[in-house]
Design an enzyme around this catalytic site. Structure first.
Site, PDB file in Angstrom:
ATOM      1  N   ASN A   1      40.431  32.934  56.050  1.00 47.13           N
ATOM      2  CA  ASN A   1      39.518  33.909  56.402  1.00 47.13           C
ATOM      3  C   ASN A   1      39.549  34.698  57.831  1.00 47.13           C
ATOM      4  O   ASN A   1      38.925  35.690  58.019  1.00 47.13           O
ATOM      5  CB  ASN A   1      38.199  33.180  56.482  1.00 47.13           C
ATOM      6  CG  ASN A   1      37.683  32.974  55.229  1.00 47.13           C
ATOM      7  OD1 ASN A   1      37.107  33.818  54.356  1.00 47.13           O
ATOM      8  ND2 ASN A   1      37.796  31.530  54.720  1.00 47.13           N
TER       9      ASN A   1
ATOM     10  N   SER B   1      43.383  41.776  56.251  1.00 42.61           N
ATOM     11  CA  SER B   1      44.748  42.604  56.997  1.00 42.61           C
ATOM     12  C   SER B   1      45.762  42.461  56.219  1.00 42.61           C
ATOM     13  O   SER B   1      45.774  41.894  54.961  1.00 42.61           O
ATOM     14  CB  SER B   1      45.136  41.604  58.492  1.00 42.61           C
ATOM     15  OG  SER B   1      45.315  40.355  58.080  1.00 42.61           O
TER      16      SER B   1
ATOM     17  N   THR C   1      25.608  31.405  42.087  1.00 48.06           N
ATOM     18  CA  THR C   1      26.760  31.160  43.410  1.00 48.06           C
ATOM     19  C   THR C   1      27.868  32.052  42.539  1.00 48.06           C
ATOM     20  O   THR C   1      28.406  31.509  41.569  1.00 48.06           O
ATOM     21  CB  THR C   1      27.116  29.942  43.706  1.00 48.06           C
ATOM     22  OG1 THR C   1      25.776  29.459  43.837  1.00 48.06           O
ATOM     23  CG2 THR C   1      27.702  29.813  44.967  1.00 48.06           C
TER      24      THR C   1
ATOM     25  N   LYS D   1      34.887  32.454  39.164  1.00 43.27           N
ATOM     26  CA  LYS D   1      35.553  32.540  40.352  1.00 43.27           C
ATOM     27  C   LYS D   1      34.803  31.977  41.692  1.00 43.27           C
ATOM     28  O   LYS D   1      33.720  32.089  41.696  1.00 43.27           O
ATOM     29  CB  LYS D   1      36.226  34.071  40.630  1.00 43.27           C
ATOM     30  CG  LYS D   1      35.224  35.212  40.635  1.00 43.27           C
ATOM     31  CD  LYS D   1      34.801  35.288  41.901  1.00 43.27           C
ATOM     32  CE  LYS D   1      35.857  35.634  43.095  1.00 43.27           C
ATOM     33  NZ  LYS D   1      35.254  35.931  44.153  1.00 43.27           N
TER      34      LYS D   1
END
Lengths: 415, 415
Positions: free
Chosen positions: A410, A415, A197, A186
């Site tokens: 981002n 939110s 990574t 992912k």
């Protein structure tokens, strides 16, 4: 979470398929850790005798599961892998460590092994306390229902801002015995190379000793996952684990016991292929990307210098924004070479955008035609080559452009 | 160029004013180098006896005018400064060097000095051949019409993607004699600290010896311009030049001949104030910004380590996008500390957003209330403090957020 980001332009037209790997069974569940209405928990149950090798983030603020894996990679035996998405269990203090222990204990009981044989990974928001109790009770059922053909659901369950699952599998012949390698990964933001990574899990039924596998994984990660960047931001959770069940031994493949085994080159090439393809799949699903970019640097003082220069270009926001705008702004390549700190001589530098030489001998190439190169920039895949002109150092890295969508994703991730 | 970027939210309500500096006369012209319908060329004529000190970009691909200035800073005498916007004259090869020589010769003739007493700077597109003939004929007229009160037009003439002119002036008392310091600067993208950053020109009538001035400028640049970043991209053209005409000597201020002169602290403080204010003006006009961000790091292993950590946070695209989204995503601060490579201990790290402690002892602070911190993030000026908790190292850097407008500006800068 806001509305899901639009599908990457590089998303495959159909879902990837992968044949089972002997000795590996998988299952997924909807644990509601953060995301609603989707699978966010996966378990892989590994047959006895499985060895595991891996590389982990070099971050100084690495997550609790990464700490756990680091300890277990020393002995290299694994019977289970538990991964959740939605919460990274990073910077969660003692409680994060407790959550890891609770999860490992529950998985060990479910599978019938020692907690130290359970590998763990978490991805998602950093700093959010992790309640292992919210999903540890699911592990028993998952271990029971785990099946060999669940690689794709597992790849889907570990996604965060990824827009498509990344799953790659190959078969390699070891002395006439076909051995499988399948893996998933992912991305898609906070991606920058520092050893491992992001999350990637690879499974093989090859019989291979732990030290040999670990050496291969470390070397190959450096040539694949460590050559990609989305935004230059190294995650707290980066984890690459390769599990070898050894099941192919039952079909006649003798164990690869040392690095000098004549079958190592073939196995290594196959494993590298899987790792490379997964790394490319991550870049091609980089947050908000519209273009995939390969950067090749030759003629640097050393390979290391070439890599630093390549990443200086690949991580430059102003360069990446120009690529998003389809602007052949090669002056920004000059800037990025100059700021890298590596040896460079303005008057020996040559730059190509695709097949087009745009700059040489310290100025714009005489054959440069803006319109031609601007046309080239409309391609979805862009190649930038830089010859530094002072040595034999070479490097190749892969990245994507920096778009409005990256900002949108981002700016409201939580939110 | 597309439509002009919207005005920075930090743009001053009225145009800055600055009183003349004795010994300095300025003039501007519309040379049509790239921009249409605006001034893009400025000349400062300096009285005989003026000394110049400066710091220049550390880029390995620096521009032709930067090469020129580096040579002239050795003798430190200046009678003229010529600056154009629209073309950086960087990566323009031998022709770029010729353009510099043509300009210096024309300015020298106009002013009546040696070409080596002409300082030059260019800002704009990289790699575009520079035709000095297109504006060198204007220099004679500009030198004639140059006037002491043209600081503001000069500040405007050097703008590129800047949305407001940056002009600061102060007066400092040297043994009862008032001395002036006035300077201007331009940003606004490709801004990252590596010695000098961007273009800034400062004038004073203080009588000060060249070595003293050079030492002050080098030291103060490190505390001001080198502590800012917009996008981590170091320009090929960064230039800070400070000209001292010495004219205040005629009003009774004795020359500052060495660094031990008791008046140095007062002069240094005043000069630092001007450099700091100009540096802040550059950040507050960072391309596309919506927020101004101060990052303070304490408790690091050393001041250098603190600075590396602070810039790791300040240059993180994923952190900067979160700030644009008013998301108190302090997990990304943890990430940036971790990836910096400097010594850090997750369990000793503390993080504040403004007055709000958000994380300590390796996890979210017990007193953290998301809503309160989210409310804080709505401010236009954000302060992030990090205490690493392992040493006495301290650093403070300034940056801005990463917004959609940054992408828009840089995706079509040349189109």
């Amino acid at each position: 979470m806001g509305s899901p980001p639009p599908l990457s332009p590089f998303a495959p037209k159909s879902l990837p398929q992968a044949a089972p790997v002997e000795g590996v069974r998988l299952a997924v569940a909807e644990a509601g850790i953060r995301y609603k209405g989707r699978k966010d928990l996966m378990v892989a149950v590994l047959d006895p005798g499985t060895v595991v090798a891996g590389v982990l983030t070099q971050s100084k603020t690495r997550s609790a599961p990464v700490d756990w894996c680091a300890a277990q990679l020393r002995h290299g035996c694994a019977r289970a892998l538990v991964v959740n998405s939605g919460n990274a269990n990073a910077f969660t203090g003692k409680r994060g460590q407790e959550a890891v222990e609770i999860t490992a204990a529950a998985a060990a009981e479910a599978v019938g092994c020692a907690p130290e044989e359970v590998m763990l990974a978490s991805t998602g928001v950093i700093g959010e306390p992790m309640d292992a109790g919210a999903f540890s009770h699911l592990l028993k059922g998952l271990a029971t229902e785990a099946a060999p053909d669940a690689l794709l659901p597992a790849a889907q369950a570990i996604m965060t801002t990824d827009t498509y699952p990344k799953l790659v599998s190959v078969s390699v012949d070891l002395d006439g015995v076909p051995v499988r390698i399948a893996g998933f990964a992912k991305g898609a933001g906070m991606i920058a190379p520092d050893m491992a990574t992001m999350l990637s899990f690879i499974f093989t039924d090859a019989p291979i000793a732990h030290p040999v596998l670990q050496a291969l994984v470390s070397e190959l990660a450096d040539q694949t996952f460590n050559c990609i960047t989305v935004d230059g931001d190294t995650s707290t959770s980066d984890t690459v684990l390769v599990f070898a069940t050894g099941k192919a031994a039952e079909r006649g493949a003798a164990e690869i016991a040392d690095a000098m085994d004549p079958r190592v080159p073939a196995f290594s090439a196959a494993l590298k292929g899987v790792m490379h393809d997964l790394a490319m799949a991550i870049v091609k699903d980089g947050e908000g990307l519209s273009k995939f970019v390969e950067i090749e640097v030759t003629g640097a003082e050393s390979d290391k210098a070439a890599r630093t220069i390549a990443f200086s270009i690949a991580n430059s926001p102003i360069m990446k924004a120009a690529i998003a705008g389809e602007d052949p702004n090669w002056g920004r390549v000059v800037m990025a070479v100059g700021k890298s700190g590596e040896a460079a001589d303005r008057d020996r530098l040559s730059i190509w955008f695709g097949p087009h030489l745009v700059a040489k001998e310290g100025e714009r190439a005489p054959e440069y035609v803006e319109q031609t190169v601007a046309q080239y920039m409309k391609n979805a895949e862009i190649k930038i080559c830089v010859d530094v002109g002072i040595g034999g150092g070479h490097a190749r890295v892969w990245t994507c452009d920096l778009t409005h969508a990256y900002i949108s994703i981002n700016a409201d991730y939580r939110s």
